[in-house]
Scaffold this motif. Sequence first.
Motif, PDB file in Angstrom:
ATOM      1  N   TYR A 135       0.433  -1.355   0.044  1.00 38.00           N
ATOM      2  CA  TYR A 135       0.234  -0.273   0.605  1.00 38.00           C
ATOM      3  C   TYR A 135       0.794   1.213  -0.224  1.00 38.00           C
ATOM      4  O   TYR A 135       2.103   1.255   0.305  1.00 38.00           O
ATOM      5  N   GLY A 136       0.211   2.362   0.311  1.00 42.09           N
ATOM      6  CA  GLY A 136       0.776   3.762  -0.368  1.00 42.09           C
ATOM      7  C   GLY A 136       1.816   4.031  -1.519  1.00 42.09           C
ATOM      8  O   GLY A 136       2.401   5.067  -1.456  1.00 42.09           O
ATOM      9  N   THR A 137       1.343   3.608  -2.791  1.00 41.33           N
ATOM     10  CA  THR A 137       2.281   3.821  -3.580  1.00 41.33           C
ATOM     11  C   THR A 137       1.183   4.879  -4.538  1.00 41.33           C
ATOM     12  O   THR A 137       1.766   5.674  -5.265  1.00 41.33           O
ATOM     13  N   ASP A 138       0.041   4.923  -4.534  1.00 42.42           N
ATOM     14  CA  ASP A 138      -0.382   6.171  -4.435  1.00 42.42           C
ATOM     15  C   ASP A 138      -1.025   6.379  -4.410  1.00 42.42           C
ATOM     16  O   ASP A 138      -2.821   6.917  -3.496  1.00 42.42           O
ATOM     17  N   PRO A 139      -0.398   8.191  -4.304  1.00 45.34           N
ATOM     18  CA  PRO A 139      -0.798   9.800  -3.455  1.00 45.34           C
ATOM     19  C   PRO A 139      -2.198   9.764  -3.616  1.00 45.34           C
ATOM     20  O   PRO A 139      -3.371  10.226  -2.534  1.00 45.34           O
ATOM     21  N   GLU A 140      -3.112   9.448  -4.991  1.00 38.96           N
ATOM     22  CA  GLU A 140      -4.045  10.161  -4.912  1.00 38.96           C
ATOM     23  C   GLU A 140      -5.374   8.327  -3.857  1.00 38.96           C
ATOM     24  O   GLU A 140      -6.425   8.884  -4.184  1.00 38.96           O
ATOM     25  N   SER A 141      -4.637   7.458  -3.635  1.00 40.68           N
ATOM     26  CA  SER A 141      -5.831   6.626  -3.727  1.00 40.68           C
ATOM     27  C   SER A 141      -4.847   5.749  -2.404  1.00 40.68           C
ATOM     28  O   SER A 141      -4.307   4.540  -3.111  1.00 40.68           O
ATOM     29  N   PRO A 142      -4.738   6.669  -1.104  1.00 39.40           N
ATOM     30  CA  PRO A 142      -3.646   6.160  -0.106  1.00 39.40           C
ATOM     31  C   PRO A 142      -3.820   4.067  -0.027  1.00 39.40           C
ATOM     32  O   PRO A 142      -3.143   3.727   0.085  1.00 39.40           O
ATOM     33  N   LEU A 143      -4.754   3.319  -0.319  1.00 42.63           N
ATOM     34  CA  LEU A 143      -5.910   2.307  -0.062  1.00 42.63           C
ATOM     35  C   LEU A 143      -5.370   0.968  -0.702  1.00 42.63           C
ATOM     36  O   LEU A 143      -6.006  -0.190  -0.594  1.00 42.63           O
ATOM     37  N   PHE A 144      -4.761   2.000  -2.225  1.00 41.57           N
ATOM     38  CA  PHE A 144      -4.799   1.110  -3.668  1.00 41.57           C
ATOM     39  C   PHE A 144      -3.448   0.340  -2.625  1.00 41.57           C
ATOM     40  O   PHE A 144      -2.382   0.425  -2.717  1.00 41.57           O
ATOM     41  N   ASP A 145      -4.097  -1.075  -2.972  1.00 37.88           N
ATOM     42  CA  ASP A 145      -2.589  -2.141  -2.937  1.00 37.88           C
ATOM     43  C   ASP A 145      -1.995  -2.536  -4.705  1.00 37.88           C
ATOM     44  O   ASP A 145      -2.981  -2.643  -5.758  1.00 37.88           O
ATOM     45  N   ARG A 146      -0.133  -2.044  -4.562  1.00 40.39           N
ATOM     46  CA  ARG A 146      -0.370  -2.190  -5.914  1.00 40.39           C
ATOM     47  C   ARG A 146      -0.047  -3.784  -6.368  1.00 40.39           C
ATOM     48  O   ARG A 146       0.266  -3.559  -7.529  1.00 40.39           O
ATOM     49  N   TYR A 147      -0.311  -4.238  -5.458  1.00 33.81           N
ATOM     50  CA  TYR A 147      -0.417  -5.716  -6.239  1.00 33.81           C
ATOM     51  C   TYR A 147      -1.843  -5.999  -7.666  1.00 33.81           C
ATOM     52  O   TYR A 147      -1.636  -7.361  -7.057  1.00 33.81           O
ATOM     53  N   ASN A 148      -3.006  -5.430  -6.953  1.00 34.95           N
ATOM     54  CA  ASN A 148      -4.045  -5.764  -7.383  1.00 34.95           C
ATOM     55  C   ASN A 148      -3.612  -5.321  -8.288  1.00 34.95           C
ATOM     56  O   ASN A 148      -5.143  -4.858  -8.933  1.00 34.95           O
ATOM     57  N   VAL A 149      -3.136  -5.651  -9.422  1.00 30.43           N
ATOM     58  CA  VAL A 149      -3.206  -5.848 -10.917  1.00 30.43           C
ATOM     59  C   VAL A 149      -2.883  -7.130 -11.700  1.00 30.43           C
ATOM     60  O   VAL A 149      -2.905  -7.873 -11.241  1.00 30.43           O
ATOM     61  N   VAL A 150      -3.232  -7.357 -13.078  1.00 24.48           N
ATOM     62  CA  VAL A 150      -3.838  -8.381 -13.627  1.00 24.48           C
ATOM     63  C   VAL A 150      -3.404  -7.674 -15.248  1.00 24.48           C
ATOM     64  O   VAL A 150      -3.480  -6.570 -15.524  1.00 24.48           O
ATOM     65  N   PRO A 151      -2.606  -8.599 -15.845  1.00 21.84           N
ATOM     66  CA  PRO A 151      -2.374  -8.829 -17.828  1.00 21.84           C
ATOM     67  C   PRO A 151      -3.703  -8.017 -18.114  1.00 21.84           C
ATOM     68  O   PRO A 151      -4.849  -9.079 -17.617  1.00 21.84           O
ATOM     69  N   ASP A 152      -4.045  -6.849 -19.033  1.00 22.94           N
ATOM     70  CA  ASP A 152      -5.420  -6.804 -19.202  1.00 22.94           C
ATOM     71  C   ASP A 152      -6.139  -7.418 -20.284  1.00 22.94           C
ATOM     72  O   ASP A 152      -7.694  -7.768 -19.665  1.00 22.94           O
ATOM     73  N   PHE A 153      -5.563  -8.874 -20.782  1.00 25.06           N
ATOM     74  CA  PHE A 153      -6.296  -9.869 -21.347  1.00 25.06           C
ATOM     75  C   PHE A 153      -6.989 -11.046 -19.993  1.00 25.06           C
ATOM     76  O   PHE A 153      -8.276 -11.546 -20.490  1.00 25.06           O
ATOM     77  N   LEU A 154      -6.165 -10.529 -19.410  1.00 24.98           N
ATOM     78  CA  LEU A 154      -7.358 -11.603 -17.880  1.00 24.98           C
ATOM     79  C   LEU A 154      -9.116 -11.024 -17.980  1.00 24.98           C
ATOM     80  O   LEU A 154      -9.871 -11.323 -17.760  1.00 24.98           O
ATOM     81  N   VAL A 155      -8.825  -9.236 -18.022  1.00 25.13           N
ATOM     82  CA  VAL A 155     -10.121  -8.523 -18.143  1.00 25.13           C
ATOM     83  C   VAL A 155     -10.982  -9.032 -19.161  1.00 25.13           C
ATOM     84  O   VAL A 155     -11.946  -9.076 -19.314  1.00 25.13           O
ATOM     85  N   ASP A 156      -9.791  -8.623 -20.431  1.00 23.60           N
ATOM     86  CA  ASP A 156     -10.731  -8.475 -20.994  1.00 23.60           C
ATOM     87  C   ASP A 156     -11.823 -10.216 -22.072  1.00 23.60           C
ATOM     88  O   ASP A 156     -12.260 -10.389 -22.779  1.00 23.60           O
ATOM     89  N   MET A 157     -10.478 -10.896 -21.485  1.00 21.41           N
ATOM     90  CA  MET A 157     -10.840 -11.901 -22.491  1.00 21.41           C
ATOM     91  C   MET A 157     -12.063 -13.202 -21.134  1.00 21.41           C
ATOM     92  O   MET A 157     -12.004 -14.540 -21.764  1.00 21.41           O
TER      93      MET A 157
END
Length: 218
Positions: A135-157
């Motif tokens: 946490y704490g890597t996004d000043p505009e969203s301090p509760l954002f978990d930086r590991y909560n990301v996935v490659p776009d194809f997982l979302v799209d496909m």
Amino acid sequence: MPVTMKRTAAFLPLILPFCPECPDFLAEQHARFAAIEFCERSRAWRHLTTVSLPEGSAGVGVMVAPDTAAIHEIEFAEINGKKLTPVQFSTIGAAPEGRPEYITQTAPNEVRVLPFEPGSLEISVFLKPLTGSQYGTDPESPLFDRYNVVPDFLVDMHGATIAAGALAALLSIPDEPWTDKKEAAKYEARFREKLDSAFRWNMRGQQRAPIRNMSRWF
């Protein structure tokens, strides 16, 4: 080209309508967990890269994957045109000498060539999202978990599949306003069916592809 990453918030419209009152952060966390399992089972996230190993870097791991991803399997690797065999670091013992023979994973997204030789490392790995939190890597969203990301194809496909996996876990949590074991079982069956389908697709692809060494640890 590097894959584009999307925040797991992209899964929320596929999850929250079927899991009322569930907090966003919890839904995102379970979406990432489902994505990890999907990537492990399907090997859908393949990453190929070439990195330079300079003189004097023996004993140092080289990063071959994004810092928000972990290596699931080493599919293929060669140094200066010589193929390397993936092995677990614990099986090597004392640092071997001579020509390079092995590639080993030393951190979630790092590898080492043993014995070391400077030059050009070509590597293909299957990746998955990281576990853990940062946490704490996004000043505009301090509760954002930086590991909560996935490659776009997982979302799209595969968005519906990842959402089904997340819902199977969320609806199984006991004593919550959204708990629904019957619906959880339905989503679990749907998720498992898609995982099996993805695995079969991957195996057919592997049978058509050239034989390559594979190894996985993390």
